[in-house]
Design a protein around this motif. Structure first.
Motif, PDB file in Angstrom:
ATOM      1  N   TRP A  14     -22.740  66.551 159.472  1.00 28.12           N
ATOM      2  CA  TRP A  14     -22.578  67.952 159.847  1.00 28.12           C
ATOM      3  C   TRP A  14     -21.554  68.646 158.941  1.00 28.12           C
ATOM      4  N   LEU A  15     -20.475  67.969 158.683  1.00 27.94           N
ATOM      5  CA  LEU A  15     -19.401  68.601 157.903  1.00 27.94           C
ATOM      6  C   LEU A  15     -19.664  68.638 156.404  1.00 27.94           C
ATOM      7  N   LEU A  16     -20.574  67.821 155.913  1.00 29.35           N
ATOM      8  CA  LEU A  16     -20.850  67.810 154.475  1.00 29.35           C
ATOM      9  C   LEU A  16     -21.290  69.185 153.957  1.00 29.35           C
ATOM     10  N   PRO A  17     -22.311  69.825 154.518  1.00 27.46           N
ATOM     11  CA  PRO A  17     -22.656  71.162 154.015  1.00 27.46           C
ATOM     12  C   PRO A  17     -21.574  72.201 154.313  1.00 27.46           C
ATOM     13  N   CYS A  18     -20.865  72.024 155.419  1.00 26.21           N
ATOM     14  CA  CYS A  18     -19.767  72.957 155.728  1.00 26.21           C
ATOM     15  C   CYS A  18     -18.666  72.857 154.673  1.00 26.21           C
ATOM     16  N   ALA A  19     -18.276  71.625 154.339  1.00 27.36           N
ATOM     17  CA  ALA A  19     -17.211  71.415 153.358  1.00 27.36           C
ATOM     18  C   ALA A  19     -17.636  71.908 151.978  1.00 27.36           C
ATOM     19  N   ARG A  20     -18.880  71.656 151.627  1.00 29.61           N
ATOM     20  CA  ARG A  20     -19.384  72.118 150.321  1.00 29.61           C
ATOM     21  C   ARG A  20     -19.339  73.643 150.241  1.00 29.61           C
ATOM     22  N   GLN A  21     -19.789  74.285 151.283  1.00 27.76           N
ATOM     23  CA  GLN A  21     -19.790  75.744 151.298  1.00 27.76           C
ATOM     24  C   GLN A  21     -18.358  76.285 151.289  1.00 27.76           C
ATOM     25  N   ARG A  26     -15.315  79.578 150.080  1.00 22.42           N
ATOM     26  CA  ARG A  26     -14.251  79.821 151.051  1.00 22.42           C
ATOM     27  C   ARG A  26     -14.780  80.508 152.312  1.00 22.42           C
ATOM     28  N   ARG A  27     -16.034  80.254 152.600  1.00 25.75           N
ATOM     29  CA  ARG A  27     -16.693  80.764 153.797  1.00 25.75           C
ATOM     30  C   ARG A  27     -17.669  79.698 154.276  1.00 25.75           C
ATOM     31  N   VAL A  28     -17.885  79.649 155.574  1.00 28.84           N
ATOM     32  CA  VAL A  28     -18.883  78.746 156.142  1.00 28.84           C
ATOM     33  C   VAL A  28     -19.723  79.566 157.112  1.00 28.84           C
ATOM     34  N   MET A  29     -21.030  79.433 157.004  1.00 29.71           N
ATOM     35  CA  MET A  29     -21.943  80.191 157.864  1.00 29.71           C
ATOM     36  C   MET A  29     -21.730  79.833 159.340  1.00 29.71           C
ATOM     37  N   ASN A  30     -21.801  80.837 160.187  1.00 27.94           N
ATOM     38  CA  ASN A  30     -21.687  80.607 161.627  1.00 27.94           C
ATOM     39  C   ASN A  30     -22.781  79.689 162.145  1.00 27.94           C
ATOM     40  N   LEU A  31     -23.937  79.716 161.512  1.00 29.38           N
ATOM     41  CA  LEU A  31     -25.045  78.859 161.913  1.00 29.38           C
ATOM     42  C   LEU A  31     -24.640  77.378 161.882  1.00 29.38           C
ATOM     43  N   LEU A  32     -23.757  77.025 160.962  1.00 24.08           N
ATOM     44  CA  LEU A  32     -23.306  75.640 160.848  1.00 24.08           C
ATOM     45  C   LEU A  32     -22.178  75.295 161.826  1.00 24.08           C
ATOM     46  N   PHE A  37     -19.290  73.963 167.931  1.00 29.47           N
ATOM     47  CA  PHE A  37     -18.118  74.523 168.601  1.00 29.47           C
ATOM     48  C   PHE A  37     -18.408  74.784 170.079  1.00 29.47           C
ATOM     49  N   LEU A  38     -19.597  75.282 170.388  1.00 28.34           N
ATOM     50  CA  LEU A  38     -19.950  75.568 171.773  1.00 28.34           C
ATOM     51  C   LEU A  38     -20.077  74.297 172.616  1.00 28.34           C
ATOM     52  N   THR A  39     -20.355  73.181 171.988  1.00 29.90           N
ATOM     53  CA  THR A  39     -20.471  71.919 172.723  1.00 29.90           C
ATOM     54  C   THR A  39     -19.173  71.116 172.728  1.00 29.90           C
ATOM     55  N   GLY A  70      -4.283  85.563 161.138  1.00 32.85           N
ATOM     56  CA  GLY A  70      -4.767  85.484 159.760  1.00 32.85           C
ATOM     57  C   GLY A  70      -4.252  84.271 159.000  1.00 32.85           C
ATOM     58  N   LEU A  71      -3.812  83.247 159.720  1.00 30.68           N
ATOM     59  CA  LEU A  71      -3.253  82.060 159.076  1.00 30.68           C
ATOM     60  C   LEU A  71      -4.307  81.022 158.713  1.00 30.68           C
ATOM     61  N   LEU A  72      -5.478  81.120 159.320  1.00 31.55           N
ATOM     62  CA  LEU A  72      -6.572  80.235 158.951  1.00 31.55           C
ATOM     63  C   LEU A  72      -7.881  80.929 159.282  1.00 31.55           C
ATOM     64  N   GLY A  73      -8.947  80.422 158.688  1.00 31.24           N
ATOM     65  CA  GLY A  73     -10.258  81.025 158.873  1.00 31.24           C
ATOM     66  C   GLY A  73     -10.916  80.596 160.169  1.00 31.24           C
ATOM     67  N   ALA A  74     -11.920  81.343 160.559  1.00 32.71           N
ATOM     68  CA  ALA A  74     -12.635  81.044 161.794  1.00 32.71           C
ATOM     69  C   ALA A  74     -13.330  79.684 161.727  1.00 32.71           C
ATOM     70  N   ALA A  75     -13.910  79.360 160.594  1.00 33.80           N
ATOM     71  CA  ALA A  75     -14.587  78.061 160.461  1.00 33.80           C
ATOM     72  C   ALA A  75     -13.582  76.919 160.578  1.00 33.80           C
ATOM     73  N   ASP A  76     -12.406  77.089 159.980  1.00 34.14           N
ATOM     74  CA  ASP A  76     -11.364  76.065 160.095  1.00 34.14           C
ATOM     75  C   ASP A  76     -11.007  75.837 161.559  1.00 34.14           C
ATOM     76  N   ALA A  77     -10.881  76.923 162.308  1.00 33.56           N
ATOM     77  CA  ALA A  77     -10.522  76.831 163.722  1.00 33.56           C
ATOM     78  C   ALA A  77     -11.624  76.136 164.530  1.00 33.56           C
ATOM     79  N   LYS A  78     -12.863  76.492 164.274  1.00 30.98           N
ATOM     80  CA  LYS A  78     -13.970  75.886 165.011  1.00 30.98           C
ATOM     81  C   LYS A  78     -14.087  74.401 164.703  1.00 30.98           C
ATOM     82  N   VAL A  79     -13.964  74.043 163.429  1.00 32.85           N
ATOM     83  CA  VAL A  79     -14.072  72.632 163.046  1.00 32.85           C
ATOM     84  C   VAL A  79     -12.901  71.834 163.625  1.00 32.85           C
ATOM     85  N   ALA A  80     -11.702  72.383 163.590  1.00 32.73           N
ATOM     86  CA  ALA A  80     -10.541  71.691 164.161  1.00 32.73           C
ATOM     87  C   ALA A  80     -10.739  71.440 165.654  1.00 32.73           C
TER      88      ALA A  80
END
Length: 138
Positions: A14-21, A26-32, A37-39, A70-80
């Motif tokens: 799951w994280l491979l395409p996220c990390a590549r993007q 410096r952005r990751v699609m919400n679709l990924l 995150f919801l689960t 503004g200290l981190l991105g939304a994708a960073d927060a969701k993945v964390a």
């Protein structure tokens, strides 16, 4: 607690395409990031009970506050949050990788001004490295 092998494999894939993007754009699609995150919170309870759920909620609140400032991105927060819910040790390793990048960037900038090539640190990529290191250690 021993983590199921399937969980580590699923997180890596799951994280491979996220990390590549994140590395490239410096952005990751919400679709990924949104479906996992919801689960995250139900999965935290299923995998580790109330303690794991409490940790995931604590991380969620912390990263939400950091995102809001503004200290981190939304994708960073969701993945964390997902990592806190599923493999908390990999979150710790990923944060260690991010701190190492930050230190190396500061040293690089100090030794050769203007040598730091990025506008920011790719957070999802660092967290992905934590998952991969965790899998290698197991």
């Amino acid at each position: 607690m021993e983590h199921p092998f399937w969980l580590q494999v699923a997180l890596i894939w799951w994280l491979l395409p996220c990390a590549r993007q994140d590395w490239r754009d410096r952005r990751v699609m919400n679709l990924l990031t949104v479906p996992p995150f919801l689960t995250a919170l139900p999965l935290a309870y299923w995998l580790g009970g109330a303690d794991r759920l409490g940790l995931a909620v604590l991380v969620l609140v912390c990263v939400w506050l950091m995102w809001r400032e503004g200290l981190l991105g939304a994708a960073d927060a969701k993945v964390a949050t997902v990592l806190a819910a599923t493999l908390p040790a990999s979150l710790t390793l990923g944060l260690g990788v991010l701190w190492l990048w930050l230190v190396l960037g500061r040293i690089s900038r100090w030794m050769r001004p203007g040598s730091w090539p990025w506008s920011g640190i790719p957070g999802v990529t660092g967290l992905y490295c934590g998952v991969v290191v965790m899998a290698c250690l197991n």
